[in-house]
Design an enzyme around this catalytic site. Sequence first.
Site: not given
Length: 556
Positions: A95, A72, A106, A302, A274, A74, A410, A382
């Site tokens: 954030r 998210k 994480k 999230f 969150a 990214t 990415w 991916f």
Amino acid sequence: MYKTDLEIAQEATMMKIDEIAKKAGIPVEDIEYYGNYKAKVSLDVLKERKNEEDGKLILVTAINPTKAGEGKSTTTVGLVDAFQKIGKNAMVALREPSLGPVFGLKGGAAGGGYAQVVPMEDINLHFTGDMHAITTCNNLISACLDNHIHQGNVLNIDKDRVVFKRVLDMNDRVLRQVEVGLGPKANGVERKDGFNITVASEVMAVLCLADSLMDLKEKLGNMLVAYNMDGEAVYVKDLEIAGALAMVMKDAIKPNLVQTIENNPVLIHGGPFANIAHGCNSVLATKTCLKLADYVITEAGFGADLGAEKFLDIKCRKANLKPNAVVIVATIRALKQHGNIAYEDLQKENVDAMLEGCCNLKKHIETIQAFGLPYVVAINEFATDTKEEVEALQDWCKTHGHPMALSQVWAKGGAGAVDLAEILVDLVEMENNYKPLYEVEDTIENKILTIAQTCYGAKDVAYSEEAKEQIALFEKNGWDNLPICMAKVPTSLTDDAKICGAPKDFTITIRELRPSLGAGFIVALTGSVMTMPGLPKVPAANRMDIDEEGNIVGLF
């Protein structure tokens, strides 16, 4: 062999921060330098533009995250680069990462691959000191509170009904429950206490919802710290320290200016979790971006059941923000996990499992539709995704009438989201019917039920006896007319972290409610969600190192 995020970030050619400020339209005299590549932005920038028209506000959210990751942040970073590539004036508001996840499991929150915010090491470590200021501010309250009790307790505070906890920006499970004041009488009054992680502190929430230094001071003063022997509320302002707290936060309240790998301006400010807090960057950073750019991309932590719901029900309501469109990020790997495929098997092609997992994506789309907002699904690609899987997900979106674009940020940076950006340029011009899900004047139980049924797909909500007593107390004290901030596991629509997909007819259990009166919402804790996380068996810290020249390795 792919380069790590850190290697890519270290190879980036950064522009000096004054050049980034000029690119953003920020006068150089309105930035405070933190080295060559970071700066604080004066609140005067927002004040001087208060009468100017706002840009378009785009929220990036996601499906329920899994160990496979959704990308998210990214996608958010890649989007601002994509907007710039198609000739649009755009900024991103993010954030700040917490050191807890950085050293835990994480990871950070600065994007990944070729869609990152830099200087990556600084942002993920101490940055400009905001987290330390919040920690200090919070713990100054605790120190003054315990000192007041020790020095005569004029406020008649009941030491067994202190509700304000100390914090530390670290995943440290042994601090969840502690005893303080042990030993000689000079050490203070003995009582049970505990620690939250800094990003779950109400001070963090107050910082992110304040619109000025004086507003911050007032909100800090309104925070509940304890009850007295008569059961009456005791606030920070009763301790007469609100001015000192605001002084500690005088620099932390200013948004931080950095840049993407492609040298586009980013404001990073505030970092509430969150799953236990409201999960959005500061109102000040978002509003500043809206005055500086035509398109502002921001994210909420999230999935849409947590971050997006709180962004739309709490942040936008309190800050009078008008969102224009939503991006819902999904990955094929995560959808396969929501289709009940084991994590270790996610790299194997499985179109059927992915399509079964689309029930989770469908639920989050329904949540955004319930707010009356236009949306687009971003398929975050991916390397392990197969052509058949990608085409099957694209067909699913087309069949069900969901706008969609493939995101390859990415691997390709901004060039990988040009199609997504072009869709959004049209989406944000659409008339929308944005409205929060509930009225704050409704009962606490009805507000929670609305969120649980609309965003989670729950059938009902159950309350512990403690939670029922707390609701009665809040109603007695007139605290019930506030938004709800749900604290829930992020990996599931339910309050059981192990349940994937989109279950139906389940019950959400509220075990405790906490009034965040400074921030202006009520936190409802579900299931076994923790406000102080723990480290995994092998923390990420075990892979990190630094050499004698200061070169860092292992930071993602």
